[in-house]
Scaffold this motif. Structure first.
Motif, PDB file in Angstrom:
ATOM      1  N   GLN A 180     -11.279  -2.700  -3.378  1.00 26.80           N
ATOM      2  CA  GLN A 180     -10.691  -3.364  -4.571  1.00 26.80           C
ATOM      3  C   GLN A 180     -11.583  -3.200  -5.647  1.00 26.80           C
ATOM      4  O   GLN A 180     -11.322  -2.828  -6.968  1.00 26.80           O
ATOM      5  N   TYR A 211     -10.970  -4.078   2.296  1.00 24.15           N
ATOM      6  CA  TYR A 211     -10.215  -4.170   1.198  1.00 24.15           C
ATOM      7  C   TYR A 211     -10.924  -4.881   0.078  1.00 24.15           C
ATOM      8  O   TYR A 211     -10.507  -4.226  -1.165  1.00 24.15           O
ATOM      9  N   GLU A 223      -3.946   5.826  -0.616  1.00 25.36           N
ATOM     10  CA  GLU A 223      -3.280   4.664  -0.441  1.00 25.36           C
ATOM     11  C   GLU A 223      -2.462   4.666   0.782  1.00 25.36           C
ATOM     12  O   GLU A 223      -2.245   3.652   1.501  1.00 25.36           O
ATOM     13  N   GLU A 226     -11.978   0.354  -6.651  1.00 24.46           N
ATOM     14  CA  GLU A 226     -10.715   1.105  -7.468  1.00 24.46           C
ATOM     15  C   GLU A 226     -10.628   0.526  -8.882  1.00 24.46           C
ATOM     16  O   GLU A 226     -10.354   1.082  -9.788  1.00 24.46           O
ATOM     17  N   GLU A 265      -3.845  -2.013  -9.632  1.00 27.37           N
ATOM     18  CA  GLU A 265      -4.969  -2.338  -8.833  1.00 27.37           C
ATOM     19  C   GLU A 265      -5.358  -3.625  -9.000  1.00 27.37           C
ATOM     20  O   GLU A 265      -5.825  -4.554  -7.974  1.00 27.37           O
ATOM     21  N   HIS A 268      -4.696   3.502   3.364  1.00 26.08           N
ATOM     22  CA  HIS A 268      -4.905   2.163   3.412  1.00 26.08           C
ATOM     23  C   HIS A 268      -3.806   1.532   4.145  1.00 26.08           C
ATOM     24  O   HIS A 268      -4.037   0.512   4.878  1.00 26.08           O
ATOM     25  N   HIS A 310      -5.188  10.311  -4.954  1.00 28.11           N
ATOM     26  CA  HIS A 310      -5.111   8.937  -4.991  1.00 28.11           C
ATOM     27  C   HIS A 310      -4.028   8.303  -4.301  1.00 28.11           C
ATOM     28  O   HIS A 310      -4.075   7.263  -3.257  1.00 28.11           O
ATOM     29  N   GLU A 322       0.889  -1.474   0.113  1.00 26.38           N
ATOM     30  CA  GLU A 322      -0.051  -0.090   0.186  1.00 26.38           C
ATOM     31  C   GLU A 322       0.947   1.185  -0.174  1.00 26.38           C
ATOM     32  O   GLU A 322       0.563   2.331  -0.644  1.00 26.38           O
TER      33      GLU A 322
HETATM   34 FE1  OFO Z   1      -5.453   1.334  -4.730  1.00 27.70          FE
HETATM   35  O1  OFO Z   1      -5.788   0.235  -3.252  1.00 27.70           O
HETATM   36 FE2  OFO Z   1      -5.064   0.284  -1.550  1.00 27.70          FE
HETATM   37  O2  OFO Z   1      -5.680  -1.165  -1.058  1.00 27.70           O
END
Ligand code: OFO
Length: 166
Positions: free
Chosen positions: A127, A123, A50, A130, A94, A53, A46, A17
């Protein structure tokens, strides 16, 4: 308590990530250099997603009493042939991340680690979002085209998508 193989996979996912955050920042830099300000803004936002995440995994691992590790990261490429190339690579990346999340989920089921299994459902859903997001950007490029005015419009539309999703 996390089983050693689950902890190893979670720590690997933390690094992935983190790598994703750097990759999208490198892509943002390339787009900015090409005067594609909408795409640069979108990819920078973005990258922040991440990083969030990564932090979510970091917090989860530490909350279990195990120790999250911050691994070394490879330098992401910042050479791209076109804006289409950038977004084809985001989509491929991705799909790669989805495969890693799925492998983690499968390992949790095999180890009967239902807590981590439950945590990872966020997650799994992310996904899906994404992949859909990046596929829709590629579709827009195909429909509108990327010559002159098309490139201007596509970049502007991508810029409008840059609100945070996390
Ligand atoms: Fe682009 O995704 Fe993190 O999990």
């Amino acid at each position: 308590m996390l089983k050693p193989n689950i902890l190893k996979l979670l720590n690997e996912q933390i690094a992935l990530e983190d790598y994703s955050a750097n990759l999208y920042l490198a892509m943002s830099s390339w787009c900015g250099h090409q005067k594609l300000s909408g795409s640069a803004k979108f990819l920078e936002a973005h990258s922040d997603d991440e990083h969030a995440h990564m932090r979510k995994l970091f917090t989860y691992v530490n909350e279990t009493g195990a120790m999250a590790r911050i691994g070394a990261l490879a330098e992401p490429s910042c050479e791209f042939s076109s804006i289409k190339d950038v977004f084809e690579k985001t989509f491929e990346h991705e799909k790669f991340i989805t495969a890693k999340i799925n492998a983690l989920v499968e390992a949790c089921l095999a180890e009967k680690d239902y807590s981590t299994f439950n945590f990872l459902q966020w997650y799994v859903a992310e996904q899906h979002e994404e992949e859909h997001l990046f596929r829709s950007i590629l579709d827009m490029m195909d429909i509108v085209g990327l010559d002159g005015r098309g490139l201007y419009l596509v970049d502007k539309e991508i810029g409008k998508m840059s609100q945070k999703v996390v």
